[in-house]
Design an enzyme around this catalytic site. Structure first.
Site, short mmCIF file in Angstrom:
data_model
loop_
_atom_site.label_atom_id
_atom_site.label_comp_id
_atom_site.label_asym_id
_atom_site.label_seq_id
_atom_site.Cartn_x
_atom_site.Cartn_y
_atom_site.Cartn_z
N GLU A 176 44.02 36.42 38.60
CA GLU A 176 43.54 35.04 38.53
C GLU A 176 42.11 35.01 38.00
O GLU A 176 41.75 34.16 37.16
CB GLU A 176 43.57 34.38 39.92
CG GLU A 176 44.95 34.34 40.56
CD GLU A 176 45.25 35.56 41.43
OE1 GLU A 176 44.88 36.68 41.06
OE2 GLU A 176 45.87 35.37 42.48
N CYS A 206 39.49 35.05 44.65
CA CYS A 206 39.99 34.32 43.48
C CYS A 206 40.00 32.83 43.76
O CYS A 206 39.73 32.02 42.86
CB CYS A 206 41.38 34.79 43.10
SG CYS A 206 41.38 36.45 42.40
#
Ligand SMILES: O=c1[nH]c(=O)n([C@H]2C[C@H](O)[C@@H](COP(=O)(O)O)O2)cc1CO
Ligand SMILES: [Zn+2]
Length: 165
Positions: free
Chosen positions: A80, A107
């Protein structure tokens, strides 16, 4: 002739791109891919879990267990985060992120700060771990939508045989 019926949905397409990206991962246990899409359904960032640029895949550890510095965990950059950092140079405000695995707390912070407005995931297999509990808490408070992907087509095969095109 009428139109083809079994074409893939937008969700299947973008999650498919995320999964294909994960196939580049060198992590022997978990390959994660992520794909960021803007409000016009255009792909604006893709990433997979891997070591930071310039760090050799062969010189750093991939193991999960042992002393922290001898595992992959301090070094690997998550899918991500890579998708966010690899974006085409635009604001991600209002974009969606498709990710194979529900994002961890680190993330999640990057997702929130980048302005992404929705998280679509396939697996939430680490849901009980604190990092993911923290993620959900932050995403809820930040007003970011989260949904588990519901695929109509459970498997999509790709062929590189020229005769199959
Ligand atoms: O959301 C994620 N995105 C992501 O890229 N990863 C990466 C980090 C590691 O390379 C791997 C997780 O390793 P493992 O499942 O073996 O603990 O997946 C892990 C998560 C969830 O923590
Ligand atoms: Zn993460």
């Amino acid at each position: 002739m009428s139109k083809r019926e079994n074409y893939i949905s937008w969700d299947e397409y973008f999650m498919g791109v995320a999964l294909l990206s994960g196939k580049r991962s060198k992590d022997p246990s978990t390959q994660v891919g992520a794909c960021i899409v803007n409000t016009q359904n255009k792909i604006v960032g893709v990433g997979y879990n891997g070591l930071p640029i310039g760090i050799s895949d062969d010189e750093f550890p991939w193991q999960k267990q042992g002393s922290f510095l001898e595992t992959k965990y301090p070094y690997v950059c998550h899918a991500e985060l890579n998708a966010i950092l690899n974006n085409i140079g635009i604001s991600l405000h209002g974009c969606k992120i498709y990710t194979a695995l529900f994002p961890c707390n680190e993330c999640t912070k990057a997702i929130i700060q980048s302005g992404i407005g929705e998280v679509i995931y396939l697996s939430d297999k680490y849901a009980t771990q604190d990092s993911f509990v923290a993620s959900k808490k932050m995403l809820e408070k930040a007003g970011i939508a989260m949904r588990k992907m519901e695929a109509q087509q459970k498997h999509i095969a790709l062929s590189f045989e020229e005769g199959d095109v």
